[in-house]
Design a protein around this motif. Structure first.
Motif, PDB file in Angstrom:
ATOM      1  N   THR A 219       0.874  -1.314  -0.002  1.00 35.16           N
ATOM      2  CA  THR A 219       0.098   0.021   0.024  1.00 35.16           C
ATOM      3  C   THR A 219       0.812   1.173   0.052  1.00 35.16           C
ATOM      4  O   THR A 219       0.664   2.165  -0.689  1.00 35.16           O
ATOM      5  CB  THR A 219      -0.943   0.012   1.175  1.00 35.16           C
ATOM      6  OG1 THR A 219      -1.716  -1.032   1.207  1.00 35.16           O
ATOM      7  CG2 THR A 219      -1.815   1.387   1.246  1.00 35.16           C
TER       8      THR A 219
ATOM      9  N   TRP B 229      -5.455   4.754  -6.764  1.00 38.75           N
ATOM     10  CA  TRP B 229      -6.650   3.645  -6.281  1.00 38.75           C
ATOM     11  C   TRP B 229      -7.918   3.765  -6.322  1.00 38.75           C
ATOM     12  O   TRP B 229      -8.312   3.106  -7.047  1.00 38.75           O
ATOM     13  CB  TRP B 229      -6.286   3.646  -4.724  1.00 38.75           C
ATOM     14  CG  TRP B 229      -7.129   2.735  -4.031  1.00 38.75           C
ATOM     15  CD1 TRP B 229      -7.991   2.898  -3.110  1.00 38.75           C
ATOM     16  CD2 TRP B 229      -6.728   1.210  -4.140  1.00 38.75           C
ATOM     17  NE1 TRP B 229      -8.542   1.676  -2.882  1.00 38.75           N
ATOM     18  CE2 TRP B 229      -7.758   0.549  -3.305  1.00 38.75           C
ATOM     19  CE3 TRP B 229      -5.917   0.383  -4.511  1.00 38.75           C
ATOM     20  CZ2 TRP B 229      -7.833  -0.855  -3.145  1.00 38.75           C
ATOM     21  CZ3 TRP B 229      -5.958  -1.038  -4.573  1.00 38.75           C
ATOM     22  CH2 TRP B 229      -6.987  -1.478  -3.809  1.00 38.75           C
ATOM     23  N   ARG B 230      -8.461   4.969  -5.988  1.00 38.67           N
ATOM     24  CA  ARG B 230     -10.097   5.403  -6.212  1.00 38.67           C
ATOM     25  C   ARG B 230     -10.144   5.323  -7.491  1.00 38.67           C
ATOM     26  O   ARG B 230      -9.833   5.733  -8.443  1.00 38.67           O
ATOM     27  CB  ARG B 230     -10.246   6.469  -5.376  1.00 38.67           C
ATOM     28  CG  ARG B 230     -11.988   6.689  -5.336  1.00 38.67           C
ATOM     29  CD  ARG B 230     -12.084   7.983  -4.589  1.00 38.67           C
ATOM     30  NE  ARG B 230     -11.657   7.779  -3.014  1.00 38.67           N
ATOM     31  CZ  ARG B 230     -12.155   7.245  -2.070  1.00 38.67           C
ATOM     32  NH1 ARG B 230     -13.310   6.491  -2.175  1.00 38.67           N
ATOM     33  NH2 ARG B 230     -11.448   7.149  -1.007  1.00 38.67           N
TER      34      ARG B 230
ATOM     35  N   GLU C   4      -8.391  -0.180  -7.273  1.00 39.37           N
ATOM     36  CA  GLU C   4      -9.187  -0.767  -6.281  1.00 39.37           C
ATOM     37  C   GLU C   4     -10.312  -1.753  -7.319  1.00 39.37           C
ATOM     38  O   GLU C   4     -10.820  -2.761  -6.470  1.00 39.37           O
ATOM     39  CB  GLU C   4     -10.064   0.252  -5.780  1.00 39.37           C
ATOM     40  CG  GLU C   4     -11.279   0.922  -6.511  1.00 39.37           C
ATOM     41  CD  GLU C   4     -12.116   1.752  -5.843  1.00 39.37           C
ATOM     42  OE1 GLU C   4     -12.077   1.954  -4.501  1.00 39.37           O
ATOM     43  OE2 GLU C   4     -12.945   2.783  -6.517  1.00 39.37           O
TER      44      GLU C   4
ATOM     45  N   ALA D 118      -9.208  -4.836  -1.409  1.00 38.68           N
ATOM     46  CA  ALA D 118      -8.894  -3.722  -0.562  1.00 38.68           C
ATOM     47  C   ALA D 118      -7.997  -3.935   0.526  1.00 38.68           C
ATOM     48  O   ALA D 118      -8.152  -5.184   1.017  1.00 38.68           O
ATOM     49  CB  ALA D 118     -10.414  -3.268  -0.055  1.00 38.68           C
TER      50      ALA D 118
ATOM     51  N   GLU E 173      -7.756  -3.384   3.745  1.00 39.13           N
ATOM     52  CA  GLU E 173      -8.652  -3.554   4.791  1.00 39.13           C
ATOM     53  C   GLU E 173      -9.077  -4.976   4.739  1.00 39.13           C
ATOM     54  O   GLU E 173      -9.294  -5.610   5.962  1.00 39.13           O
ATOM     55  CB  GLU E 173      -9.680  -2.598   5.188  1.00 39.13           C
ATOM     56  CG  GLU E 173     -10.497  -2.258   4.180  1.00 39.13           C
ATOM     57  CD  GLU E 173     -10.131  -1.188   3.156  1.00 39.13           C
ATOM     58  OE1 GLU E 173     -11.251  -0.699   2.552  1.00 39.13           O
ATOM     59  OE2 GLU E 173      -9.094  -0.911   3.001  1.00 39.13           O
ATOM     60  N   SER E 174      -9.406  -5.507   3.782  1.00 39.47           N
ATOM     61  CA  SER E 174     -10.174  -6.859   3.700  1.00 39.47           C
ATOM     62  C   SER E 174      -8.862  -7.889   3.647  1.00 39.47           C
ATOM     63  O   SER E 174      -9.145  -9.308   4.152  1.00 39.47           O
ATOM     64  CB  SER E 174     -10.910  -7.203   2.395  1.00 39.47           C
ATOM     65  OG  SER E 174      -9.867  -7.145   1.229  1.00 39.47           O
TER      66      SER E 174
END
Length: 410
Positions: A170, A197-198, A202, A207, A209-210
């Protein structure tokens, strides 16, 4: 009848020639300079200005006799076409330089971006780590022209480490994006940023966080800290001193090895680390005061003064300090039991000791660890600095870490 062209030969060119010009014919001249240097000249009348001009064709023997004749012949063909060969050569050179200037590699942009942010780095080590992470994990991008990098290229660099090293990947993506944004601003490329990313990557990568799993720093149970300190006490190396102070102060190793004597007020018994040396976003950093009491005070007083500036000089150029790796190696090499331990883990040992073995306010412990304010109680402590209460806490921790006993509070 004497020959008018091809008058020269290699044997003559290699011989002892006096300084001057030697004609080969059709405008090709062999020049011997005053110091013996030899080169080729093509002399002609410009078809555009009608002036005599001399065009250099290169040095001898780098440019051979045959090569010089070939270059002169090319120049004569241009003259027949009403083109001045010297103007043509200069135009070609300028065009080549312009094309080369437009072709800048990602690696060159990386260096320029880092240099442009010279005042924004926390320290030289942070800057080096920033560069190293990109060069290591986005190595395939380094030699590429920045205007040719595509989404596929960025994906190919990130995908192999995205699941296993999510946090690192990241950061690398964000850094690549920043460098490419810089290149776009400098007009070295056009179009969308392939590392954004956005709405872009993505759609190709999971993601963070996943995937992210909480990775705790390997730490000793607080009950084992006194035994560890007993083993450490037998070591007198500079790294051992730094490790001892790291444990007793509850600081990060990087904050300890960078300590300067000017930060210590031995009369007031307080160590104040300036904000710029603390971890965290620049806007949220603040000075951090550590009470010098008990075992920590003794540890500081016992340090040999090897430098007028640093507590832990590295002995290298430019006054470099001891590295955090040296402290970690001291820890992991102390005993096989500690082979997987980290210096950061002692902060967890301290935090668990406060919560499980004492009745000190846990917000006070968070303040001792210089953690971000999380609630109104801790905010109140921070406003008041709570230095006296922290002296009592740090005295108790030093007593426990050194002797395995927790003093009763009055």
């Amino acid at each position: 009848m004497p020959r008018l062209v091809n008058r020269l030969n290699d044997r003559a060119l290699r011989g002892n020639l006096l300084p001057g010009l030697y004609r080969d014919g059709n405008g090709l001249l062999f020049n011997v300079g005053p110091t013996g240097g030899r080169s080729w000249i093509f002399r002609y009348t410009s078809p555009t200005s009608r002036k005599r001009r001399d065009m250099g064709l290169g040095p001898y023997p780098t440019v051979t006799l045959a090569a010089a004749r070939g270059r002169a012949e090319e120049a004569r063909r241009l003259i027949v076409q009403n083109v001045d060969p010297l103007d043509q050569a200069r135009g070609d050179l300028q065009a080549a330089r312009a094309a080369l200037a437009a072709k800048v590699t990602f690696g060159e942009c990386l260096q320029s971006y880092v240099a442009a942010r010279a005042e924004g780095w926390k320290n030289d080590k942070h800057k080096a780590q920033w560069i190293s992470s990109v060069r290591t994990h986005a190595a395939r991008l380094i030699p590429m022209y920045v205007d040719s990098i595509t989404t596929d290229d960025v994906f190919a660099a990130l995908e192999p480490i995205w699941s296993e090293k999510t946090e690192t990947a990241t950061r690398v993506r964000q850094r690549v994006e920043s460098v490419i944004d810089w290149a776009t601003t400098k007009r070295l490329r056009e179009g969308d940023n392939p590392a954004r990313w956005r709405g872009h990557l993505e759609n190709l990568l999971p993601a963070p966080e996943s995937l992210k799993q909480v990775a705790h720093h390997a730490a000793l149970h607080f009950r084992d800290v006194p035994k560890f300190m007993g083993r450490l006490h037998a070591k007198e190396s500079l790294a051992a001193h730094a490790l001892r102070i790291t444990v007793l102060s509850c600081l990060r190793a990087g904050e300890v090895v960078g300590a300067r004597w000017e930060e210590f007020d031995m009369r007031a018994k307080v160590w104040i680390i300036p904000a710029h040396r603390m971890k965290g976003p620049k806007s949220q950093r603040r000075d951090h005061a550590i009470p010098l009491v008990g075992a920590l005070l003794d540890a500081v007083r016992s340090l040999p003064r090897l430098s007028e500036t640093y507590l832990f000089p590295g002995g290298g150029a430019k006054g470099l300090t001891l590295t955090t790796d040296a402290v970690l190696n001291c820890l992991q090499g102390l005993h096989p039991d500690y082979a997987e331990m980290t210096t950061h883990g002692f902060r967890s040992s301290f935090r668990d000791w406060v919560g499980d073995a004492t009745d000190f306010d846990e917000a006070l412990a968070e303040l001792a660890l210089a953690h971000k304010v999380k609630n109104k109680v801790e905010a109140a402590y921070r406003r008041q600095t709570a230095l006296d209460k922290r002296r009592e806490l740090m005295m108790a921790w030093g007593e426990y870490a050194s002797k395995g006993t927790t003093p009763k509070r009055s």
